[in-house]
Design an enzyme around this catalytic site. Sequence first.
Site, short mmCIF file in Angstrom:
data_model
loop_
_atom_site.label_atom_id
_atom_site.label_comp_id
_atom_site.label_asym_id
_atom_site.label_seq_id
_atom_site.Cartn_x
_atom_site.Cartn_y
_atom_site.Cartn_z
N ASP A 207 12.42 56.11 22.64
CA ASP A 207 13.45 55.07 22.64
C ASP A 207 14.84 55.68 22.57
O ASP A 207 15.01 56.86 22.23
CB ASP A 207 13.26 54.15 21.43
CG ASP A 207 12.25 53.04 21.70
OD1 ASP A 207 11.90 52.84 22.87
OD2 ASP A 207 11.82 52.38 20.74
N LYS A 229 16.04 51.22 25.57
CA LYS A 229 16.43 49.84 25.78
C LYS A 229 17.84 49.68 25.23
O LYS A 229 18.02 49.43 24.05
CB LYS A 229 15.48 48.88 25.07
CG LYS A 229 14.06 48.92 25.57
CD LYS A 229 13.23 47.96 24.75
CE LYS A 229 11.78 48.00 25.20
NZ LYS A 229 10.96 47.11 24.37
N MET A 344 20.59 44.54 14.05
CA MET A 344 20.90 44.05 15.39
C MET A 344 21.74 42.79 15.34
O MET A 344 21.55 41.86 16.13
CB MET A 344 19.60 43.80 16.19
CG MET A 344 18.74 45.04 16.34
SD MET A 344 17.18 44.73 17.22
CE MET A 344 16.29 43.79 16.00
#
Length: 414
Positions: A207, A229, A344
Amino acid sequence: MSDPNPYPLGLRLAGRRVVVVGGGAVATRRVPALLDAGADVLLVSPELTPALRAHVDAGRLHWEPRRFAPDDLDGAWLVQAAVDDPVAAAAVSAAAAERRIFCVRADDRAAATAWTPAVTRHGPVTVAVLGGGDPRRAMTVRDAVRDLLGARKGPLSTDSAEEGPPVDNAAAGRGRVALVGAGPGDPELITVKGWRLLTEADVVVADRLVPGLLLDELRTGVELVDASKIPYGPSRAQEEINRILVDRALAGAFVVRLKGGDPYVFGRGGEELLACAAAGVPVTVVPGVTSSIAAPAAAGVPVTHRAVAHEFTVVSGHVAPDSPASLVRWDALAGLRGTLVILMGLKNLAAITGTLIGHGRPADTPVAVVQEGTTGDQRSLRSTLGAVAADVVAAGLRPPAVVVVGDVVGALDG
């Protein structure tokens, strides 16, 4: 007559221009170490992996989105040709030789004027090993030195434990997957078991938030798949990641899915495990240090503290509170007395704080925001629930960042 031995040097690259030609897996592995050395990195490539683009977006390096030109090396101290096209690499070598700049070549070590050693780091100590042009020999010695230094204790049951042919997991029928948490950003915060499995991998699917220096230590011949991502940018669909894990494992490879933080804390590790299980692929799960606890701790904020907070709640803020897709009861969270940790959540921070205040959480509640916790790029600010959204914008903080709401923010202040 045998080739002369290389002359070992420790290059002090802080503030000095280093050119990397190529934007693929090799560059993804090599760039983090250059950035760690403080180099002024110029990356020249028509395309980049998402992980490299994240460095560009964060302002850590400069990217020229085109093919290499000889004058890219003007003012450079070192160049790395991270391409597998021998013609393109030769052009880089020729331009470097003309300017008397050392050139590392990923395609042909014999044609290079400098080699990238096998490296292990233990605090301020860096050990770099050259194996006479044989990267496997260099890694064997490097791993033995690492073990002696005690940087990461435990047996290394890998093909680098002794000389001999590489372990062929496919031939041995050892197809399997390990979901490994890489920790919050500091490469030394991966667990001993996670690091050991990483050294055994045939394929690493990584990642964006994986510590880049871990990729620099992979053994020779490992296939690196960049499954980054990047928020609001290029992405690889989860279904494609699942397919890669299953296909490589069914072909006999040992696949390590390397994920930032912990595989199950908003990491979609459960989806990957279910996909592997449906295909009959055995899976090992290795927990990781989660940024929800580690990033606040690195900024001097404990998520619990005696007589201050007896609970903490971790939520995802990637969906706005008023969205039908939100699964978070923000109204209930507003009534809790403990610590609220939001991952996030920067994009929706104004909406989140407004919702919490609207449901009764006092506007003067202390808040801390920690960007890229435990890394060399860590930044943090202290504010209040009513002001933090504006303060984050004014300070230019960006993801990844952890938001901590509660009285623990000041618990350790003198």
